[in-house]
Write a protein that holds these residues in place. Sequence first.
Motif, PDB file in Angstrom:
ATOM      1  N   HIS A   1     -18.010  -9.859 -19.906  1.00 39.33           N
ATOM      2  CA  HIS A   1     -17.747  -7.964 -19.562  1.00 39.33           C
ATOM      3  C   HIS A   1     -19.023  -8.366 -18.613  1.00 39.33           C
ATOM      4  O   HIS A   1     -19.198  -7.852 -17.869  1.00 39.33           O
ATOM      5  CB  HIS A   1     -17.739  -7.640 -20.734  1.00 39.33           C
ATOM      6  CG  HIS A   1     -17.705  -6.394 -20.432  1.00 39.33           C
ATOM      7  ND1 HIS A   1     -18.840  -5.191 -19.866  1.00 39.33           N
ATOM      8  CD2 HIS A   1     -17.036  -4.916 -19.809  1.00 39.33           C
ATOM      9  CE1 HIS A   1     -19.015  -4.206 -19.757  1.00 39.33           C
ATOM     10  NE2 HIS A   1     -17.388  -3.904 -19.759  1.00 39.33           N
TER      11      HIS A   1
ATOM     12  N   LEU B   1     -18.828 -10.630 -15.699  1.00 38.09           N
ATOM     13  CA  LEU B   1     -18.148  -9.701 -14.441  1.00 38.09           C
ATOM     14  C   LEU B   1     -19.143  -8.636 -14.154  1.00 38.09           C
ATOM     15  O   LEU B   1     -18.960  -8.677 -12.567  1.00 38.09           O
ATOM     16  CB  LEU B   1     -17.060  -9.704 -15.469  1.00 38.09           C
ATOM     17  CG  LEU B   1     -15.574  -8.913 -14.340  1.00 38.09           C
ATOM     18  CD1 LEU B   1     -15.195  -9.570 -13.946  1.00 38.09           C
ATOM     19  CD2 LEU B   1     -14.441  -7.835 -15.129  1.00 38.09           C
ATOM     20  N   VAL B   2     -19.337  -7.570 -14.667  1.00 35.28           N
ATOM     21  CA  VAL B   2     -20.282  -6.627 -14.027  1.00 35.28           C
ATOM     22  C   VAL B   2     -21.762  -7.406 -12.825  1.00 35.28           C
ATOM     23  O   VAL B   2     -21.584  -6.875 -11.945  1.00 35.28           O
ATOM     24  CB  VAL B   2     -21.027  -5.964 -15.377  1.00 35.28           C
ATOM     25  CG1 VAL B   2     -21.641  -5.148 -15.044  1.00 35.28           C
ATOM     26  CG2 VAL B   2     -19.592  -5.219 -16.050  1.00 35.28           C
TER      27      VAL B   2
ATOM     28  N   ILE C   1     -15.069  -1.869  -7.631  1.00 36.27           N
ATOM     29  CA  ILE C   1     -15.954  -2.069  -8.611  1.00 36.27           C
ATOM     30  C   ILE C   1     -15.068   0.030  -9.162  1.00 36.27           C
ATOM     31  O   ILE C   1     -15.308  -0.138 -10.336  1.00 36.27           O
ATOM     32  CB  ILE C   1     -16.772  -1.561  -8.812  1.00 36.27           C
ATOM     33  CG1 ILE C   1     -18.185  -3.160  -8.260  1.00 36.27           C
ATOM     34  CG2 ILE C   1     -17.922  -1.124  -9.129  1.00 36.27           C
ATOM     35  CD1 ILE C   1     -19.373  -2.923  -7.906  1.00 36.27           C
TER      36      ILE C   1
ATOM     37  N   TYR D   1     -12.534  -0.160 -11.456  1.00 34.90           N
ATOM     38  CA  TYR D   1     -12.022  -0.131 -12.791  1.00 34.90           C
ATOM     39  C   TYR D   1     -13.920   0.087 -13.244  1.00 34.90           C
ATOM     40  O   TYR D   1     -13.971  -0.660 -14.375  1.00 34.90           O
ATOM     41  CB  TYR D   1     -12.061  -2.190 -12.396  1.00 34.90           C
ATOM     42  CG  TYR D   1     -10.736  -2.608 -11.675  1.00 34.90           C
ATOM     43  CD1 TYR D   1      -9.757  -2.162 -13.339  1.00 34.90           C
ATOM     44  CD2 TYR D   1     -10.644  -3.423 -11.219  1.00 34.90           C
ATOM     45  CE1 TYR D   1      -8.294  -2.479 -12.653  1.00 34.90           C
ATOM     46  CE2 TYR D   1      -9.199  -3.514 -10.683  1.00 34.90           C
ATOM     47  CZ  TYR D   1      -8.376  -3.789 -11.665  1.00 34.90           C
ATOM     48  OH  TYR D   1      -7.117  -4.334 -10.529  1.00 34.90           O
TER      49      TYR D   1
ATOM     50  N   THR E   1     -13.934   0.761 -17.316  1.00 29.15           N
ATOM     51  CA  THR E   1     -13.612  -0.374 -18.146  1.00 29.15           C
ATOM     52  C   THR E   1     -14.823  -1.133 -18.041  1.00 29.15           C
ATOM     53  O   THR E   1     -15.184  -1.219 -18.825  1.00 29.15           O
ATOM     54  CB  THR E   1     -12.167  -1.136 -16.969  1.00 29.15           C
ATOM     55  OG1 THR E   1     -10.571  -0.047 -17.179  1.00 29.15           O
ATOM     56  CG2 THR E   1     -12.177  -2.453 -18.310  1.00 29.15           C
ATOM     57  N   LEU E   2     -14.897  -1.116 -16.561  1.00 27.11           N
ATOM     58  CA  LEU E   2     -16.290  -2.075 -16.254  1.00 27.11           C
ATOM     59  C   LEU E   2     -18.084  -0.990 -17.356  1.00 27.11           C
ATOM     60  O   LEU E   2     -18.661  -2.139 -17.887  1.00 27.11           O
ATOM     61  CB  LEU E   2     -16.426  -2.292 -15.142  1.00 27.11           C
ATOM     62  CG  LEU E   2     -15.963  -2.950 -14.275  1.00 27.11           C
ATOM     63  CD1 LEU E   2     -15.630  -3.093 -12.398  1.00 27.11           C
ATOM     64  CD2 LEU E   2     -15.893  -4.575 -14.404  1.00 27.11           C
TER      65      LEU E   2
ATOM     66  N   SER F   1     -24.383  -2.999 -19.400  1.00 26.56           N
ATOM     67  CA  SER F   1     -23.528  -2.785 -18.069  1.00 26.56           C
ATOM     68  C   SER F   1     -24.034  -1.480 -16.969  1.00 26.56           C
ATOM     69  O   SER F   1     -24.813  -1.893 -16.089  1.00 26.56           O
ATOM     70  CB  SER F   1     -22.039  -2.892 -18.059  1.00 26.56           C
ATOM     71  OG  SER F   1     -21.434  -1.371 -19.113  1.00 26.56           O
TER      72      SER F   1
END
Length: 629
Positions: free
Chosen positions: A303, A306-307, A353, A356, A359-360, A366
């Motif tokens: 995660h 991805l961020v 970005i 989502y 979710t991010l 994050s």
Amino acid sequence: MADPILNRHSREDGKPDSTSSESLITQNIDIWTTAIERKSSAGRGTSNKFSLYGIKKLRELILELAVRGKLVPQDVNDEPASVLLKRIAAEKAQQVEEGKIRKPKSLPKISDNEKPFELPPGWAYERIGIFGIVGTGSTPSRSNPAYWEPPEINWVSSGETSDFFVAQTKEKVSNLAIKETNVSIYPTGTLIVAMYGQGKTRGQITELLEPAGTNQACAAISLVDKSVSHKNYVKLFFRKAYFELRKHAAGGAQPNLNVGKIASTVVPIPPIEEQHLIVAKVDELMSLCDALEAQTEASIAAHQTLVETLLNALLLPNTTQPADSQSASPESSFANSLEPALNESFIESWQRIAEYFDTLFTTEASIDTLKQTILQLAVMGKLVPQDPNDEPATKLLERIAAEKAQLIKDGRIKKQKTLPAITDEEKSFELPNGWVYTRLDELCLSVSSGSTPPKSELNETSGIPFLKVYNIQNQVIDFEERTLFVSEGSHLGKLKRSILYPGDVVMNLVGPPLGKIAIIPNTYPEWNCNQNIICFRPLEIRLNLYIYTYLTAQIFLNQIELVGSAGQDFISGTKSRAIVLPFPPLEEQHRIVAKVDELMTLCDQLKARLSDAQTTQLHLTDAIVEQAM
């Protein structure tokens, strides 16, 4: 083949049985894996900033249920533990009579206060010293090399009890040491408990895979019943009782257990057949915990990757001409507050970005990455649109240079050594129109670090506030708890060159971590600092907020050459003066600072909501554990 656990009888006394207990474990997987606790930011290290609180509590619950008889069902046909204990007592008496072991000291009868819960049928409470033999070891004299050379016999210290098993030890003793000192050799399978030691050592248990002696910080438990099930159950109990054992330790700075306290430890003993099933079920459920832990950590890491990947795309160089800043229509309230000098690639990256966003940005890491990206976008000219009507930054630099020259001519400031011209390699990215690269020294009236006065000039209650690096916390000055003051005489004398005023920008010179930045607040009219802090005093005070924003973005740390030794990094005063920063028009600086403040407030609100949700998850986890008990 039928599972022997499933064929055993369930409880009929109205208390939670093993089936409901196991359901409580397996039906709340989401709770166990999402209850995450933030670690304290104190101290050094690069370990995770979070702990998997839910899985940790699940492991504790499994062990607690195991020793309470709630993990596997009881079978009325099992031989009661009392029969096992009678056999052990007879065997022990026989060994005493044959001279194989010494007659143990009598232990007191177990009181009701030592029985923390009601046992299932067929179980019994007993002390370790009754169904086992507890001994210890010693350290042969270090002044006699013959006790240590040749190294022939394993010798366990309390620091080697952290793993489930110990084979080859760090140190070994000679056969002469065994013959002439109090070191005893314990056989394979002996359980070793750390009675004292640093940190988490006290209360740990391990098992010998090879014969070994121990030092005096270890208790050696030799069980009379040599069955694997019995040994593994006792070992399991000590894992469960780790924290209770530590509470029983006595002493000052380093509390100790002793052989008597280990021997007096009260253990709930199940029938031997049930001990086997309990150990098997605990192994099965601990494997489940291992898998959940690995999966959760991998998910969190993926995660975060991805961020970082998505946010880094925002920092890429412009590939098209700036577009209308209103052409983007992000969906979230956070996204709507971003009005950068957009280009098509930036718009696409941000829309990915924004789509989502909820979710991010669901972890502290994050959100922290988002905050750092905002700062970097700000000083790259990507956070607010440029205005062609703004006065170019070069004009402001010319006025600052003229004013500095006049101050030098008037003798009010000293002329500093000329710094080299900025090279292309020092220019991190292409600047927007109206911006210019400059060195920090060109903007500042002074760039200077402090020094440390004699201890006699310092106190904790009155005088001029004196800053150390630990007073810079979360990019602000923290002068609430760790306060230090310097005498006014020293402040105006030897420390005069490092006097700080409200509005000055300060930075730590020694790390890790580097990049601790703050603006001196107006809670005191004057401050001072030690040699590990440097002060940037802009010629125009209104430049301080942008300078602070640039330094907190920490882009400069990728370019500056650090000096390091003994695990520390150091930035020199000369390197600090030479820091290169992208300098926008003054009006745009104000817009940048205002937008950063707005977005940081939103980030802090996100973190507060996340913290509330995490606290709820922790409480829910505790409630499930309490329900299981």
